[in-house]
Scaffold this active site. Sequence first.
Site, short mmCIF file in Angstrom:
data_model
loop_
_atom_site.label_atom_id
_atom_site.label_comp_id
_atom_site.label_asym_id
_atom_site.label_seq_id
_atom_site.Cartn_x
_atom_site.Cartn_y
_atom_site.Cartn_z
N TYR A 1 61.42 31.78 42.20
CA TYR A 1 60.89 32.03 40.84
C TYR A 1 59.43 31.62 40.81
O TYR A 1 59.08 30.51 41.23
CB TYR A 1 61.67 31.22 39.79
N ASP B 1 54.43 26.66 46.29
CA ASP B 1 54.48 26.68 44.83
C ASP B 1 55.22 25.41 44.38
O ASP B 1 56.45 25.35 44.38
CB ASP B 1 55.20 27.95 44.34
N LYS C 1 53.31 22.26 35.37
CA LYS C 1 54.35 21.45 34.70
C LYS C 1 54.02 19.97 34.53
O LYS C 1 53.42 19.58 33.55
CB LYS C 1 55.68 21.63 35.43
C1 PLP Z 1 58.16 27.21 40.94
C2 PLP Z 1 57.59 27.81 39.68
N1 PLP Z 1 56.50 28.59 39.77
C3 PLP Z 1 55.94 29.14 38.67
C4 PLP Z 1 56.50 28.94 37.43
C5 PLP Z 1 55.87 29.58 36.23
O1 PLP Z 1 55.30 28.59 35.44
P1 PLP Z 1 54.91 28.92 33.91
O2 PLP Z 1 56.18 29.04 33.16
O3 PLP Z 1 54.09 27.73 33.49
O4 PLP Z 1 54.11 30.17 33.94
C6 PLP Z 1 57.62 28.13 37.29
C7 PLP Z 1 58.25 27.91 35.98
O5 PLP Z 1 59.36 27.50 35.84
C8 PLP Z 1 58.21 27.56 38.45
O6 PLP Z 1 59.29 26.79 38.38
#
Ligand code: PLP
Length: 448
Positions: free
Chosen positions: A152, A260, A289
């Site tokens: 994700y 990520d 986050k």
């Molecule tokens: C691993 C990862 N990457 C990217 C995102 C996307 O982040 P955002 O919701 O701040 O756009 C998330 C969100 O849960 C995530 O868990």
Amino acid sequence: MLTGQELPSTGNGQGSKTARLLQQKQQYVSQGISNLAPIFIESAKGAVIRDIDQNVYIDLYGGIGVINAGHCPESVVDAIKAQADKLLHSCFMVSMYDSYIELAEQLAQLTPGEHAKKTMFVNSGAEAVENAVKISRAATGKPGVIAFEAGYHGRTLLTMTLTSKVKPYKHQFGPFAPEVYKVPSAYCYRCIYKSTYPDCGMHCLEAFERFFISETAPDNIAAMIIEPVQGEGGFIVPPKEFLPGLKQICEQNDILFIADEVQTGFARTGKMFAVEHYGVIPDLMTLAKGIASGLPLSAVVGKAEIMDAPTPGRVGGTFGGNPVACTAALATLELMAKEDLSSRAEHIGNIITGRMRDLQQRYPQIGDIRSLGAMVAIELVKDPRTKAPDKEAVGQIIQACFNRGVLTMGAGIFGNVIRFLPPLVITDRQLDTALDIFTEAVAEVFGK
Ligand SMILES: Cc1ncc(COP(=O)(O)O)c(C=O)c1O
């Protein structure tokens, strides 16, 4: 005022204010914006949330992995207030301020690797991922990106393409961005090769030899992006060989490795960043986050020469690295170090995992328990032999917890995972109480 020491109490139920707001939400807010718990928060402190009807909940999802340093930590709130009195916005790309620089310097020191590093700030996890891909393309002159099944990365067009769950994230939102390739992740509980670790010989790594013949050549691939622990996918913790093996494949083929760490970062897994558990040094990292205790801020951090590939003006944005958000991040990092929240994450993770193992003895429907630090999940199945996912039970247990004052949430590509992401400042007493309640909830759903 909440002290942060409170225990749950839901005796007030849903009052007329909540009912009215729910009705207004239905009238004025797009239904695509869903909500897990039908409550409206009045205030929150530490690991405690109080709703407008004065019910008190223990928070085990921490704003989906954002509230690592707790709700409204005093030092962070004070820093935000002081900064708000001085400057709310200028756009760093127009006129600058020192907190942006100071934060970039700290991230260069905190992230793994001794090499020179540079950072750019944006606003959300998805925006960080978008920019990491743009930078990788500019640095390598290649278009392709490899992402992983069960991964994700966000909800924008490119990050939704990189994401690997059709409903609700992708269905009817195509056409998708081009030059994105998917490969299996190391989801050992549901290994697509039907192998068992550690006798499997890591088929998931060997598969790349075939991938570069059957799908595309390495000279078409700019970067590989992976969550060290797949978050939305269900807290899939890979075997220790997986990330180093991927890094080696990247190095051999001139492919950049993007970690990520949007969900795994900032003390969550028992180290500042999850890749540290695997001894891997990424070329680029995406962070968000937990960085700023809830203020919208994200970052791409990476090797200086790669980060410098886009020439001036080619990346950025109006709000990226807002001064209040950067100040909040600096105060959050200070607090994380002072309170040693990484060690605390380890402690919390051990407690939750121990309790889940006890529960698994009684309930074989808990098919798998996965954890890295305070990132813990259980996967529910209808039958441990068939491993048929039990999504309904997840919903029922979350509801039974909610009724008793504990907030938790689901995950997983089949929706059959319950994940725990508590604020790392949760007290042992609150955690024990929350896990007692969780045990009662499981008993209500699966029987005593
Ligand atoms: C691993 C990862 N990457 C990217 C995102 C996307 O982040 P955002 O919701 O701040 O756009 C998330 C969100 O849960 C995530 O868990």
